[in-house]
Design a protein around this motif. Sequence first.
Motif, PDB file in Angstrom:
ATOM      1  N   ILE A  63     -21.565  48.100  -9.302  1.00 17.24           N
ATOM      2  CA  ILE A  63     -20.786  47.498  -8.224  1.00 17.24           C
ATOM      3  C   ILE A  63     -20.966  45.984  -8.204  1.00 17.24           C
ATOM      4  N   ASN A  64     -22.230  45.543  -8.278  1.00 19.36           N
ATOM      5  CA  ASN A  64     -22.522  44.110  -8.212  1.00 19.36           C
ATOM      6  C   ASN A  64     -22.509  43.507  -9.615  1.00 19.36           C
ATOM      7  N   LYS A  65     -21.415  42.861  -9.974  1.00 18.31           N
ATOM      8  CA  LYS A  65     -21.308  42.219 -11.276  1.00 18.31           C
ATOM      9  C   LYS A  65     -21.982  40.850 -11.230  1.00 18.31           C
ATOM     10  N   HIS A  66     -22.703  40.510 -12.301  1.00 14.44           N
ATOM     11  CA  HIS A  66     -23.411  39.237 -12.366  1.00 14.44           C
ATOM     12  C   HIS A  66     -22.837  38.371 -13.486  1.00 14.44           C
ATOM     13  N   PRO A  67     -23.030  37.033 -13.414  1.00 12.88           N
ATOM     14  CA  PRO A  67     -22.521  36.153 -14.469  1.00 12.88           C
ATOM     15  C   PRO A  67     -23.142  36.473 -15.824  1.00 12.88           C
ATOM     16  N   GLU A  68     -22.403  36.152 -16.899  1.00  8.88           N
ATOM     17  CA  GLU A  68     -22.942  36.303 -18.254  1.00  8.88           C
ATOM     18  C   GLU A  68     -24.043  35.264 -18.474  1.00  8.88           C
ATOM     19  N   PHE A  69     -24.865  35.484 -19.504  1.00  5.08           N
ATOM     20  CA  PHE A  69     -25.881  34.500 -19.855  1.00  5.08           C
ATOM     21  C   PHE A  69     -25.924  34.317 -21.367  1.00  5.08           C
ATOM     22  N   GLY A 209     -33.330  32.047 -15.179  1.00  8.00           N
ATOM     23  CA  GLY A 209     -32.380  33.011 -14.637  1.00  8.00           C
ATOM     24  C   GLY A 209     -32.125  32.766 -13.169  1.00  8.00           C
ATOM     25  N   SER A 210     -32.278  33.802 -12.362  1.00  5.72           N
ATOM     26  CA  SER A 210     -32.033  33.676 -10.918  1.00  5.72           C
ATOM     27  C   SER A 210     -33.264  33.211 -10.150  1.00  5.72           C
ATOM     28  N   GLY A 211     -34.395  32.952 -10.849  1.00 12.01           N
ATOM     29  CA  GLY A 211     -35.535  32.310 -10.205  1.00 12.01           C
ATOM     30  C   GLY A 211     -36.638  33.203  -9.691  1.00 12.01           C
ATOM     31  N   GLU A 231     -25.000  27.343 -15.826  1.00 12.46           N
ATOM     32  CA  GLU A 231     -24.765  26.607 -14.583  1.00 12.46           C
ATOM     33  C   GLU A 231     -24.705  27.546 -13.390  1.00 12.46           C
ATOM     34  N   GLU A 232     -24.085  28.743 -13.589  1.00 13.62           N
ATOM     35  CA  GLU A 232     -23.991  29.698 -12.479  1.00 13.62           C
ATOM     36  C   GLU A 232     -25.364  30.165 -12.017  1.00 13.62           C
ATOM     37  N   TYR A 233     -26.232  30.531 -12.972  1.00  8.48           N
ATOM     38  CA  TYR A 233     -27.557  31.006 -12.588  1.00  8.48           C
ATOM     39  C   TYR A 233     -28.435  29.877 -12.073  1.00  8.48           C
ATOM     40  N   PHE A 234     -28.224  28.671 -12.582  1.00  2.00           N
ATOM     41  CA  PHE A 234     -28.974  27.523 -12.071  1.00  2.00           C
ATOM     42  C   PHE A 234     -28.687  27.328 -10.582  1.00  2.00           C
ATOM     43  N   LYS A 239     -30.501  27.629  -4.977  1.00  3.08           N
ATOM     44  CA  LYS A 239     -30.341  28.065  -3.592  1.00  3.08           C
ATOM     45  C   LYS A 239     -31.479  28.987  -3.177  1.00  3.08           C
ATOM     46  N   ARG A 240     -31.830  29.906  -4.061  1.00  4.41           N
ATOM     47  CA  ARG A 240     -32.879  30.890  -3.758  1.00  4.41           C
ATOM     48  C   ARG A 240     -34.247  30.233  -3.611  1.00  4.41           C
ATOM     49  N   LEU A 241     -34.578  29.304  -4.510  1.00  2.00           N
ATOM     50  CA  LEU A 241     -35.900  28.676  -4.484  1.00  2.00           C
ATOM     51  C   LEU A 241     -36.017  27.641  -3.368  1.00  2.00           C
TER      52      LEU A 241
END
Length: 254
Positions: A63-69, A209-211, A231-234, A239-241
């Motif tokens: 369901i939750n699609k994530h950006p490519e890496f 990655g997502s941190g 750039e997307e994961y950065f 935001k998360r950190l």
Amino acid sequence: MKIKRFAIGNIVLFQGDALAVLEKLQTNSLGAVITDPPYASSGSSSLTKAQPPSQKYQGLDVINKHPEFQGESRDQRSFAYWSSLWVSQCYRVVKTGSPICVFSDWRQLGVTTDYLQSGGFTFNGIVPWDKTESVRPAKGKFRAQAEYIAWGFKGKCYGDRHPVYLKGALRERVNPKEKLHMTGKPVAVMDHLVKVVPPGETILDPFMGSGSTGVAAIKSGHPFIGIEASEEYFEIAKKRLRAAYRDSLRENAQ
């Protein structure tokens, strides 16, 4: 690729190629490497290597699609060579006695222990991570239920300076609702790994990655340097950190 930099308190994040950023970091300045690099796994043919990560690591029913890496299309020889390059740079920037922890799946475990040593680190062992029976079963086969953390030190470990006793195997379920990266690791797993790092030492994650490593570093009071090519994961990690750092300030003020 232009390198972007973001800093808040003792947290510094770079968006750019890991090798390009690592070359700019000061020699013998950091205290640990804890990272989850691209595995370049899921098959040995040119066709499977060319598949985007979403086809390798996400089912059609996700369901939750994530950006490519990046970094998933290398063959075995180029993967080993590239890995030796970034590990060598990590060896240069950390102090003598610093630990390194690197994630791998079963396909790349052998080459992971090889490139860890070719980069200069002493290889000390493997920590299995049991993802529990929540992993999707495979008809007629064993579940791909475990991943692995190859670990070692730059020279001799900190030893008496940081006399901790840590688990040699981890068991932690991946909660899809908490994932911000398609191959993201649970923060609970990273919480245990950062315990190998002495207080006050800076933790480096060249493939942030997502941190998740950064969240664990902040929770444990460690300075953190993270590098991410996407750039997307950065932006997700930033935001998360930033939120995790502000939470830690509030907790310490209480």
